[in-house]
Scaffold this active site. Structure first.
Site, PDB file in Angstrom:
ATOM      1  N   CYS A 128       0.769  -1.170   0.087  1.00 32.44           N
ATOM      2  CA  CYS A 128       0.173  -0.020   0.004  1.00 32.44           C
ATOM      3  C   CYS A 128       0.698   1.304   0.111  1.00 32.44           C
ATOM      4  O   CYS A 128       1.677   1.608  -1.014  1.00 32.44           O
ATOM      5  CB  CYS A 128      -1.042  -0.282   1.144  1.00 32.44           C
ATOM      6  SG  CYS A 128      -2.338   1.068   0.857  1.00 32.44           S
TER       7      CYS A 128
ATOM      8  N   HIS B 111      -3.427  -4.803   1.903  1.00 32.29           N
ATOM      9  CA  HIS B 111      -2.759  -5.088   3.332  1.00 32.29           C
ATOM     10  C   HIS B 111      -2.651  -6.457   3.376  1.00 32.29           C
ATOM     11  O   HIS B 111      -3.556  -7.037   4.461  1.00 32.29           O
ATOM     12  CB  HIS B 111      -3.517  -4.507   4.197  1.00 32.29           C
ATOM     13  CG  HIS B 111      -3.240  -3.039   4.281  1.00 32.29           C
ATOM     14  ND1 HIS B 111      -2.389  -2.002   4.828  1.00 32.29           N
ATOM     15  CD2 HIS B 111      -3.953  -1.865   3.337  1.00 32.29           C
ATOM     16  CE1 HIS B 111      -2.184  -0.993   4.485  1.00 32.29           C
ATOM     17  NE2 HIS B 111      -3.548  -0.875   3.810  1.00 32.29           N
TER      18      HIS B 111
ATOM     19  N   GLU C 124      -0.726  -7.729   5.556  1.00 27.04           N
ATOM     20  CA  GLU C 124      -0.447  -7.766   7.205  1.00 27.04           C
ATOM     21  C   GLU C 124      -1.736  -7.808   7.985  1.00 27.04           C
ATOM     22  O   GLU C 124      -1.756  -8.138   9.152  1.00 27.04           O
ATOM     23  CB  GLU C 124       0.548  -6.930   7.489  1.00 27.04           C
ATOM     24  CG  GLU C 124      -0.018  -5.370   7.579  1.00 27.04           C
ATOM     25  CD  GLU C 124      -0.190  -4.780   6.246  1.00 27.04           C
ATOM     26  OE1 GLU C 124      -0.201  -5.295   5.271  1.00 27.04           O
ATOM     27  OE2 GLU C 124      -0.391  -3.510   6.506  1.00 27.04           O
TER      28      GLU C 124
HETATM   29  N1  GLN Z   1      -3.756   6.551   0.657  1.00 25.82           N
HETATM   30  C1  GLN Z   1      -2.325   6.055   1.468  1.00 25.82           C
HETATM   31  C2  GLN Z   1      -1.403   7.051   0.664  1.00 25.82           C
HETATM   32  O1  GLN Z   1      -1.437   7.383  -0.378  1.00 25.82           O
HETATM   33  C3  GLN Z   1      -2.184   4.730   1.439  1.00 25.82           C
HETATM   34  C4  GLN Z   1      -3.053   4.050   2.176  1.00 25.82           C
HETATM   35  C5  GLN Z   1      -2.868   2.877   3.058  1.00 25.82           C
HETATM   36  O2  GLN Z   1      -1.431   2.466   3.127  1.00 25.82           O
HETATM   37  N2  GLN Z   1      -3.469   2.174   3.624  1.00 25.82           N
HETATM   38  O3  GLN Z   1      -0.221   6.965   1.160  1.00 25.82           O
END
Ligand code: GLN
Length: 204
Positions: free
Chosen positions: A86, A176, A178
Site C-alpha cells: 500500500c 494489506h 499484514e
Molecule cells: N492512501 C495512502 C497513501 O497514499 C495509502 C493508504 C494505505 O497505506 N492504507 O499513502
C-alpha cells in the site's frame, strides 16, 4: 542459520507485518528475528525487508531524512527480497505522480494514489494471485492502483487494474496482507520468490 527481517517502522502497520513474517517463516521452516527500522544502519543487516502501509508522503519524508532510503535501494540491488504494501508500494514505485513522494524506484511501475476511493471505501475482496492456489482475502484501504508495469509482472488485478506486482526480488501489493491471518503473500515475497532465492539460500 536464522534469518533477519527488517520492517521499516517510521510509520504504519509495523507490528502486523512483524507477526505475518514470523508466521510465514514458521510455515516455511525458517527461524527469523524481526527488527524494526527507524534509523540507518539496520537495513544492511537484514536478509529481507517489508515496507508497510500508512501514509506514503510521511514514510517517504522520514526514510529519506533518516538515511534509510539508500539502504533499501542497496538491499534490492543486491537481489534481496522486499515486500512493499500500500503506502510502501507507493514509496517503492518508480512514479507516484505526487511531488511529496520521493520514490525509491526499486520496481518498474507507476502508481495512482487512492485509486479505489477514500477511507470509507475500504473493502475486502477474494483475489486470484499468481502463485497462490486459492483466492487471497485482500483488504484494501485507500489503495493505490498500478498504472504502468514496465518490467514488472502482474500477479493480481482488481477492477481490471493491477494490484499486485513482482519485479525481481520486489513484490508490491496495493492491499494489506499484514491485516489478515493469511500470511501466504509474505511467504510468496520472502520464501517462494524465485527471483529472490540466492540470498535466502546463502542464509540457510
Ligand atoms: N492512501 C495512502 C497513501 O497514499 C495509502 C493508504 C494505505 O497505506 N492504507 O499513502
Amino acid at each position: 542459520m536464522s534469518l533477519t527481517a527488517g520492517v521499516v517502522a517510521v510509520q504504519g502497520d509495523v507490528s502486523e507485518h512483524a507477526a505475518a513474517i514470523e508466521r510465514a517463516a514458521r510455515t516455511h521452516g525458517h527461524e527469523v528475528t524481526v527488527r524494526e527500522i527507524r534509523e540507518s544502519g539496520i537495513a544492511p543487516d537484514c536478509d529481507l525487508l517489508a515496507m508497510p502501509g500508512g501514509e506514503s508522503t510521511t514514510i517517504s519524508r522520514l526514510i529519506h531524512g533518516e538515511g534509510i532510503a539508500p539502504e533499501i535501494r542497496e538491499h534490492v540491488a543486491d537481489g534481496k527480497p522486499l515486500l512493499a504494501t500500500c503506502a510502501g508500494l507507493i514509496v517503492a514505485s518508480s512514479d507516484a505522480a505526487d511531488d511529496r513522494v520521493d520514490e525509491l524506484g526499486v520496481f518498474d511501475a507507476s502508481v495512482e494514489r487512492n485509486a479505489f476511493g477514500r477511507q470509507k471505501d475500504s473493502f475486502e475482496a477474494p483475489l486470484e494471485v499468481a502463485g497462490l492456489d486459492d483466492p487471497y482475502p485482500a483488504v484494501f484501504i485507500r489503495a493505490p492502483a498500478i498504472d504502468a508495469v514496465g518490467t514488472a509482472d502482474v500477479l493480481a488485478t482488481w477492477d481490471d487494474r493491477p494490484v499486485a506486482v513482482r519485479d525481481g526480488p520486489v513484490i508490491g501489493t496495493a492491499f494489506h496482507p499484514e491485516l489478515t491471518a493469511d500470511s501466504r503473500i509474505h511467504g510468496l515475497a520472502f520464501f517462494d520468490n524465485d527471483a529472490a532465492k540466492p540470498p535466502l539460500e546463502d542464509a540457510q
